[in-house]
Design an enzyme around this catalytic site. Sequence first.
Site, mmCIF file in Angstrom:
data_model
loop_
_atom_site.group_PDB
_atom_site.id
_atom_site.type_symbol
_atom_site.label_atom_id
_atom_site.label_comp_id
_atom_site.label_asym_id
_atom_site.label_seq_id
_atom_site.Cartn_x
_atom_site.Cartn_y
_atom_site.Cartn_z
ATOM 1 N N ALA A 1 0.778 -1.189 -0.078
ATOM 2 C CA ALA A 1 0.035 -0.152 -0.052
ATOM 3 C C ALA A 1 0.770 1.158 -0.274
ATOM 4 O O ALA A 1 0.533 2.188 -0.838
ATOM 5 C CB ALA A 1 -0.893 -0.236 1.263
ATOM 6 N N CYS B 1 -8.426 -1.409 13.276
ATOM 7 C CA CYS B 1 -8.706 -2.393 14.060
ATOM 8 C C CYS B 1 -7.768 -2.757 15.184
ATOM 9 O O CYS B 1 -7.819 -4.143 15.553
ATOM 10 C CB CYS B 1 -9.043 -3.731 13.057
ATOM 11 S SG CYS B 1 -7.530 -3.913 12.207
#
Length: 397
Positions: free
Chosen positions: A279, A339
């Site tokens: 990413a 998360c």
Amino acid sequence: MTLPPLYLKRGEDARLRAGHLWVFSNEVDTKRSPVTAFAPGDACVIVDAGDRALGVGYVNPASLIAARLVARGSAHALDRSLFVHRLNVALALRERLYAEPFYRLLYGESDGVPGLTLDRFDDVIVAQATTAGIERLKPEVEAAVQKVLKPRAMIWKNDAGIRVLENLPMYADIAFGDLTAPVTVREGELRFELDVLGGQKTGWFYDQHANRDRLVHYVAGRRVLDVFSYLGAWGLRAAAGGAREVLCVDASQAALHRLDAAAAANGLAARVRSVHGDAFDVLKELRAARERFDVVVVDPPAFVKRKKDIAQGRLAYRRINMAAMQLLAPDGILVSCSCSHHLARGELLGAIQAGARELERQVQVLEVLQQGPDHPIHPAIPETDYLKGYLCRVLPA
């Protein structure tokens, strides 16, 4: 059946009486009940220093969390009957919330079964045991699932890293039934085909379902970037919501193959493109190419897995959000999630704001995001509240 007692030290029952379900190894009175006398997963009665039974649970002498309370009082057995009851209670909530049988059916401590997660994909159940106690009770869990739901198949996806802390092996296999037919999930009128044995987690991230519903209000006619896309739940929902173009980025080529197949199957292939790569690297390349997007979604895996990683994790969240904002068109929308349980909600917002100030941008928080209601938060167990996110408008300073 009479269960052996696990005695707590004086004063160590307060947290359990307040609603928590964990007993740490240093809270056990090892003179009265040596933890080493138990085998991993043994059932026990948890007893306070005054000989009052708090409830029935199970023990793992090899874990920092030495015991987990499953049922209060001493009259319950850890058997199929208990799991049938807990499943029916959990099912009643989900059937009130969802029109179709696609949801997290049972969420560990919050649904009264520490160490057990069940995800439902219509007639397929994917289970995850993260404790020695549930590992020992697998036959009872399977019997309860068969009685309550009668699914065509149930899978144990027992490859979560947390199992290492319980000295449990990693594996994925079929508990019963068969998987000759594809396992699919429907969300927002879209259909995705899953790899429940080899995919990430249990195959799908139900915790973001409600947040993806919110995204649809911001994407019509927009160009969208979905970072850490996995199977493209955010990106394909955006395309279905009217986005004119969607780019999905993920490090898993296998996941992107399924994403591309889902885009084609749902009639979205003309507006959805996927890019394989790290990413951070892909975002850097997009920036160098002067690409701009109206909406960027950043939903990474946990950057903070342990408390000692918090400082490094803060930096990673700041970096990824800065990289995302550098690709946003003026008056763009940033969806940023974490998360990582150990990262406080305010720290994620702080990382977004710090990145914005460094880029001389202004951030307006439009919506605060959290896990969906099929992942209910237990008010006495902060560990059950892990997903946090912000839907932000990003403006020039």
